[in-house]
Scaffold this motif. Structure first.
Motif, PDB file in Angstrom:
ATOM      1  N   ILE A 113       0.223  -1.288  -0.115  1.00 39.36           N
ATOM      2  CA  ILE A 113       0.172  -0.363   0.470  1.00 39.36           C
ATOM      3  C   ILE A 113       0.575   1.278  -0.202  1.00 39.36           C
ATOM      4  O   ILE A 113       0.599   2.553  -0.418  1.00 39.36           O
ATOM      5  CB  ILE A 113      -1.056  -0.043   1.475  1.00 39.36           C
ATOM      6  CG1 ILE A 113      -1.958  -1.491   1.300  1.00 39.36           C
ATOM      7  CG2 ILE A 113      -1.484   1.025   1.164  1.00 39.36           C
ATOM      8  CD1 ILE A 113      -2.785  -1.554   2.267  1.00 39.36           C
ATOM      9  N   ALA A 114       2.000   1.448   0.329  1.00 44.27           N
ATOM     10  CA  ALA A 114       2.982   2.613   0.843  1.00 44.27           C
ATOM     11  C   ALA A 114       3.736   3.087  -0.750  1.00 44.27           C
ATOM     12  O   ALA A 114       3.862   4.248  -1.177  1.00 44.27           O
ATOM     13  CB  ALA A 114       4.123   1.962   2.111  1.00 44.27           C
ATOM     14  N   LEU A 115       4.224   1.335  -1.296  1.00 35.72           N
ATOM     15  CA  LEU A 115       4.478   1.474  -2.846  1.00 35.72           C
ATOM     16  C   LEU A 115       3.297   2.216  -3.719  1.00 35.72           C
ATOM     17  O   LEU A 115       4.126   3.110  -4.724  1.00 35.72           O
ATOM     18  CB  LEU A 115       5.271   0.219  -3.000  1.00 35.72           C
ATOM     19  CG  LEU A 115       5.563   0.260  -4.754  1.00 35.72           C
ATOM     20  CD1 LEU A 115       6.674   1.065  -4.253  1.00 35.72           C
ATOM     21  CD2 LEU A 115       5.917  -1.611  -4.516  1.00 35.72           C
ATOM     22  N   CYS A 116       1.939   1.770  -3.097  1.00 38.67           N
ATOM     23  CA  CYS A 116       1.199   1.853  -3.829  1.00 38.67           C
ATOM     24  C   CYS A 116       0.766   3.741  -3.690  1.00 38.67           C
ATOM     25  O   CYS A 116       0.575   4.605  -4.820  1.00 38.67           O
ATOM     26  CB  CYS A 116      -0.102   1.441  -4.073  1.00 38.67           C
ATOM     27  SG  CYS A 116      -0.633  -0.742  -4.713  1.00 38.67           S
ATOM     28  N   TRP A 117       1.070   4.359  -2.986  1.00 38.54           N
ATOM     29  CA  TRP A 117       0.897   5.871  -2.249  1.00 38.54           C
ATOM     30  C   TRP A 117       1.747   6.824  -3.002  1.00 38.54           C
ATOM     31  O   TRP A 117       1.749   7.229  -3.438  1.00 38.54           O
ATOM     32  CB  TRP A 117       0.767   5.581  -0.940  1.00 38.54           C
ATOM     33  CG  TRP A 117       0.713   7.245  -0.469  1.00 38.54           C
ATOM     34  CD1 TRP A 117       1.216   7.854  -0.502  1.00 38.54           C
ATOM     35  CD2 TRP A 117      -0.962   7.553  -0.740  1.00 38.54           C
ATOM     36  NE1 TRP A 117       1.217   9.195   0.139  1.00 38.54           N
ATOM     37  CE2 TRP A 117      -0.449   9.401  -0.544  1.00 38.54           C
ATOM     38  CE3 TRP A 117      -1.708   7.600  -0.578  1.00 38.54           C
ATOM     39  CZ2 TRP A 117      -1.223  10.255  -0.200  1.00 38.54           C
ATOM     40  CZ3 TRP A 117      -3.014   8.577  -0.862  1.00 38.54           C
ATOM     41  CH2 TRP A 117      -3.009   9.726  -0.031  1.00 38.54           C
ATOM     42  N   LEU A 118       3.207   6.179  -3.251  1.00 36.93           N
ATOM     43  CA  LEU A 118       4.359   7.012  -3.724  1.00 36.93           C
ATOM     44  C   LEU A 118       3.763   6.527  -5.523  1.00 36.93           C
ATOM     45  O   LEU A 118       4.276   8.019  -5.966  1.00 36.93           O
ATOM     46  CB  LEU A 118       6.046   6.248  -3.391  1.00 36.93           C
ATOM     47  CG  LEU A 118       6.221   6.479  -2.504  1.00 36.93           C
ATOM     48  CD1 LEU A 118       7.113   5.469  -1.625  1.00 36.93           C
ATOM     49  CD2 LEU A 118       5.793   7.598  -1.153  1.00 36.93           C
ATOM     50  N   ILE A 160      -6.637   9.001  14.900  1.00 39.17           N
ATOM     51  CA  ILE A 160      -6.183  10.214  14.164  1.00 39.17           C
ATOM     52  C   ILE A 160      -4.153   9.496  14.156  1.00 39.17           C
ATOM     53  O   ILE A 160      -4.531   8.248  15.201  1.00 39.17           O
ATOM     54  CB  ILE A 160      -5.530  11.033  15.299  1.00 39.17           C
ATOM     55  CG1 ILE A 160      -7.056  11.595  15.200  1.00 39.17           C
ATOM     56  CG2 ILE A 160      -4.113  11.746  14.551  1.00 39.17           C
ATOM     57  CD1 ILE A 160      -6.543  12.730  16.282  1.00 39.17           C
ATOM     58  N   PRO A 161      -4.373   9.374  12.245  1.00 35.55           N
ATOM     59  CA  PRO A 161      -2.987   8.675  12.080  1.00 35.55           C
ATOM     60  C   PRO A 161      -1.519   8.867  13.466  1.00 35.55           C
ATOM     61  O   PRO A 161      -0.992   9.672  14.010  1.00 35.55           O
ATOM     62  CB  PRO A 161      -2.607   9.029  10.997  1.00 35.55           C
ATOM     63  CG  PRO A 161      -4.203   9.896  11.002  1.00 35.55           C
ATOM     64  CD  PRO A 161      -4.441   9.822  11.815  1.00 35.55           C
ATOM     65  N   LEU A 168       6.297   9.019   7.407  1.00 38.87           N
ATOM     66  CA  LEU A 168       7.182   9.268   6.790  1.00 38.87           C
ATOM     67  C   LEU A 168       6.428   8.902   5.036  1.00 38.87           C
ATOM     68  O   LEU A 168       7.139   9.686   4.384  1.00 38.87           O
ATOM     69  CB  LEU A 168       7.837   7.661   7.085  1.00 38.87           C
ATOM     70  CG  LEU A 168       8.996   7.974   6.316  1.00 38.87           C
ATOM     71  CD1 LEU A 168      10.330   9.294   6.005  1.00 38.87           C
ATOM     72  CD2 LEU A 168       9.875   6.762   6.745  1.00 38.87           C
ATOM     73  N   ILE A 169       6.093   7.892   4.646  1.00 36.53           N
ATOM     74  CA  ILE A 169       4.808   8.196   3.492  1.00 36.53           C
ATOM     75  C   ILE A 169       4.466   8.934   2.832  1.00 36.53           C
ATOM     76  O   ILE A 169       4.912  10.315   1.933  1.00 36.53           O
ATOM     77  CB  ILE A 169       4.278   7.033   3.828  1.00 36.53           C
ATOM     78  CG1 ILE A 169       5.369   5.793   3.328  1.00 36.53           C
ATOM     79  CG2 ILE A 169       3.719   6.557   1.998  1.00 36.53           C
ATOM     80  CD1 ILE A 169       6.792   5.015   3.156  1.00 36.53           C
ATOM     81  N   MET A 170       3.389   9.764   3.720  1.00 36.86           N
ATOM     82  CA  MET A 170       2.962  10.427   3.622  1.00 36.86           C
ATOM     83  C   MET A 170       4.108  12.139   3.081  1.00 36.86           C
ATOM     84  O   MET A 170       3.406  12.799   2.439  1.00 36.86           O
ATOM     85  CB  MET A 170       1.824  11.231   4.812  1.00 36.86           C
ATOM     86  CG  MET A 170       0.741  10.445   4.873  1.00 36.86           C
ATOM     87  SD  MET A 170      -0.220  10.089   3.535  1.00 36.86           S
ATOM     88  CE  MET A 170       0.477   8.262   2.738  1.00 36.86           C
ATOM     89  N   SER A 174       4.725  13.799  -0.116  1.00 36.58           N
ATOM     90  CA  SER A 174       4.554  14.828  -0.768  1.00 36.58           C
ATOM     91  C   SER A 174       5.635  16.008  -1.526  1.00 36.58           C
ATOM     92  O   SER A 174       5.208  16.417  -1.776  1.00 36.58           O
ATOM     93  CB  SER A 174       3.611  15.748   0.164  1.00 36.58           C
ATOM     94  OG  SER A 174       2.395  14.913   1.156  1.00 36.58           O
ATOM     95  N   ILE A 175       6.114  16.265  -1.030  1.00 35.12           N
ATOM     96  CA  ILE A 175       7.773  16.871  -1.056  1.00 35.12           C
ATOM     97  C   ILE A 175       8.020  16.226  -2.029  1.00 35.12           C
ATOM     98  O   ILE A 175       8.329  17.176  -2.922  1.00 35.12           O
ATOM     99  CB  ILE A 175       9.040  16.097  -0.028  1.00 35.12           C
ATOM    100  CG1 ILE A 175       8.837  17.316   1.527  1.00 35.12           C
ATOM    101  CG2 ILE A 175      10.166  16.652  -0.707  1.00 35.12           C
ATOM    102  CD1 ILE A 175       9.742  16.223   2.750  1.00 35.12           C
TER     103      ILE A 175
END
Length: 220
Positions: A113-118, A160-161, A168-170, A174-175
């Motif tokens: 899921i983290a890879l898909c988000w990136l 809340i997360p 870190l992924i978020m 974004s950066i």
């Protein structure tokens, strides 16, 4: 005296809202295309089934899925050899002792899921480049997308997360999105600013020649 140019940009709320909705929709659409097939292939099937399956909306909207935290709880029934799983006050699964979920979370699922988000953040670069276009608005739209997701995922999970990996992924996504999208938009503006239409130059020269000719005729 030359007239002053109006430097104030027109604020169009309808355009602004449509851009925000379009960015959020395209981002989630990209995730919905990437996440289910990858989870179906690489994730552990038993725990994935108890979490609602690869196509469950919680795989995208629940921050605990990316953080690798369980979202359901198992309760053993009165009869020996059976167990039930509850989520949101509803029984979503049961089975024999040998087939039941042991309560452990698949760590591979969170990484997928983290890879898909990136990857979706990489697609956001194209969406911002196409829809927003102006470099000074890239940061605003990227942060708005992130803020909207934080609100939605907190509402969906009722918490809340609190995961460092999730944050870190978020932040990294974004950066990366802001940096690359701004560079592409600035390069486009520079290339468009350097191109001068020759027709306009010819028209200006013709006007100047006409004005000069009229002045010479008056002197004669």
């Amino acid at each position: 005296m030359a007239p002053r140019r109006n430097t104030n940009t027109n604020w169009d709320p309808i355009l602004l809202i449509s851009q925000i909705v379009s960015m959020q929709t395209l981002h989630y659409l990209t995730l919905s295309v990437l996440v289910p097939p990858l989870l179906a292939v690489f994730a552990e099937p038993t725990s994935l089934a108890y979490e609602g399956g690869a196509a469950n909306v919680g795989m995208i909207m629940d921050w605990r899925e990316m953080a690798g935290r369980p979202t359901v709880r198992g309760i053993h029934g009165a009869r020996e050899g059976y167990s039930w799983v509850w989520s949101g006050g509803k029984k979503i699964g049961y089975g024999l002792q040998e087939d039941r979920w042991d309560g452990r979370v698949d760590p591979v699922r969170g990484w997928i899921i983290a890879l898909c988000w990136l990857v979706a953040c990489s697609a956001d670069i194209f969406y911002l480049y196409t829809l927003v276009r102006r470099p000074r608005l890239i940061l605003d739209f990227a942060l708005t997308l992130l803020l909207n997701h934080l609100v939605l995922t907190s509402y969906y999970s009722a918490s809340i997360p609190t995961s460092g990996f999730f944050w870190l992924i978020m932040i990294a996504g974004s950066i990366f999105t802001v940096t690359m999208a701004e560079q592409f938009c600035v390069k486009r503006e520079m290339s468009e600013g350097l191109s001068v239409p020759p027709v306009q130059v010819a028209e200006d020269e013709a006007v100047e020649e006409m004005e000069l000719g009229s002045l010479l005729q008056r002197r004669d």
